[in-house]
Design an enzyme around this catalytic site. Structure first.
Site, mmCIF file in Angstrom:
data_model
loop_
_atom_site.group_PDB
_atom_site.id
_atom_site.type_symbol
_atom_site.label_atom_id
_atom_site.label_comp_id
_atom_site.label_asym_id
_atom_site.label_seq_id
_atom_site.Cartn_x
_atom_site.Cartn_y
_atom_site.Cartn_z
ATOM 1 C CD GLU A 126 20.409 -8.238 -17.546
ATOM 2 O OE1 GLU A 126 20.632 -7.645 -17.775
ATOM 3 O OE2 GLU A 126 20.786 -9.386 -18.435
ATOM 4 C CG HIS A 130 25.301 -6.756 -16.269
ATOM 5 N ND1 HIS A 130 26.487 -7.240 -16.351
ATOM 6 C CD2 HIS A 130 24.389 -7.360 -16.694
ATOM 7 C CE1 HIS A 130 26.743 -8.036 -17.369
ATOM 8 N NE2 HIS A 130 25.460 -8.227 -16.828
ATOM 9 C CD GLU A 139 27.096 -11.014 -19.149
ATOM 10 O OE1 GLU A 139 26.114 -11.904 -18.695
ATOM 11 O OE2 GLU A 139 26.469 -10.220 -19.410
#
Length: 378
Positions: A226, A229, A305
């Site tokens: 995460e 991201h 991803e």
């Protein structure tokens, strides 16, 4: 479960197209427009009647399928949310959708009437700040309506310290106020974490099921993913890619709608594209284009991803004895808990998978080598 979800997803999509086509065929739009024009001449009030009426009609047709989907989730133990809570969330979602859609479509139809040939361009330009604004406010105004959030440090101070140390090792300072715990266990049994918002609302959210059940190395990888991201600016890239797709969507919707009106307007009793009665047609065309554009959107999401997986592996290698094994175990647990189908067809992956299939991610984690270049820094 895989077959049921596949049939339900495809059936819901096809059924949605069929309902919109049926509403056009029975002249639902012209009939409701006649009523709203008798009630008021003010366009905003007309929108406040016509748009929710259409959306509620569509939602009622789709409700049995949504109820069955929740029934399946409960039957397989993926959801623990009671029916009262689920219906409350459904009603909240419908109300929010009706409010936002009314305001947006009121503005869009004003553009259609004033610029019949260029409305698609002006409409697209207007959606850019709206899309950004929705991403900005969602974490603080919308998400709390459906789930409980609190700073992760309130309940997991040691984990928060470990996560911040991991971020610091990559040159990224994430204050505790940007790391949140979501009480997902109130509704589901699965694991997840995600990045949301941007600017002042940008944050990393860890589900309480993830923080509770995964080991520290596994949790560090999930957080590292995460953080990828977060660090690689995927929110901004996603907004930019979405803007490109919506540009094509607006342009093609306008062209197809004009062609359909030219041929079928008398049969459907549509006077012009600027009438409220044309909304079912615009929604049908936009839905079809969205469906056909899904492979592009999902391919971009899979790329993001994969980049986040790379980042997560790279950032956890210095602090985990076997980062690849920890990542593979994380994916294994995510797949087991969600009953992810291990070998989906390539066509299904191409068309509808936004993250790559779990099996591919496990294989990559176990076979990946350390990156040849240093991690990007703020």
């Amino acid at each position: 479960l895989h077959r049921s979800n596949l049939v339900l997803s495809l059936g819901s999509t096809v059924f949605g197209f069929a309902v919109l086509a049926a509403l056009i065929a029975v002249r639902f739009g012209p009939k409701v427009q006649t009523v709203v024009e008798c009630i008021s001449k003010k366009r905003l009030l007309q929108a406040a009647i016509f748009v929710p009426s259409l959306l509620l009609t569509l939602s009622i047709f789709q409700l049995p399928l949504e109820l069955y989907g929740h029934h399946i989730a409960r039957a397989y133990g993926l959801s623990v949310q009671g029916w009262g809570s689920w219906l409350t969330d459904w009603a909240k979602s419908e109300l929010l959708t009706a409010i936002f859609a009314t305001l947006l479509l009121w503005g869009l139809y004003a553009l259609i009437r004033r610029a019949p040939r260029r409305w698609w361009l002006y409409g697209w330009l207007a959606t850019l700040p709206i899309m950004a604004g929705m991403v900005f406010v969602a974490p603080v105004l919308i998400d709390p309506l459906f789930n409980r959030f609190e700073p992760l440090a309130n309940t997991h101070p040691e984990l928060t310290s470990q996560l911040r140390s991991l971020a610091h090792s990559a040159g990224l300072e994430i204050p505790p106020s940007r790391i949140f715990l979501m009480h997902a266990s109130d509704k589901v049994t699965t694991y997840n974490a995600y990045v949301t918002g941007f600017g002042a609302t940008k944050r990393i959210v860890v589900w309480d099921t993830t923080a509770r059940d995964l080991t520290l190395p596994q949790t560090l990888f999930v957080f590292g993913h995460e953080m990828g991201h977060y660090q690689l600016h995927h929110i901004y890239l996603g907004l930019a890619f979405g803007a490109l797709l919506s540009f094509a969507g607006f342009f093609l919707t306008q062209r197809l709608a004009q062609a359909a009106l030219h041929r079928f307007a008398p049969r459907w009793q549509l006077r012009s594209l600027g009438d409220w009665a044309s909304l079912p047609l615009l929604m049908l065309l936009a839905s079809l284009l969205f469906f056909l554009g899904s492979p592009l959107a999902n391919a971009f999401s899979r790329w993001e991803e994969h980049q986040a997986d790379l980042y997560g592996l790279a950032i956890t290698r210095p602090v985990t004895s076997d980062a690849g094994q920890a990542a593979a175990q994380s994916f294994q647990l995510l797949g087991e808990k969600s009953y992810s189908y291990p070998n989906p067809s390539p066509l299904l992956v191409f068309w509808s998978y936004s993250p790559p299939p779990i099996a591919q991610r496990i294989q990559f984690a176990l076979s990946s080598a350390p990156p040849a270049h240093p991690l990007p820094r703020q």
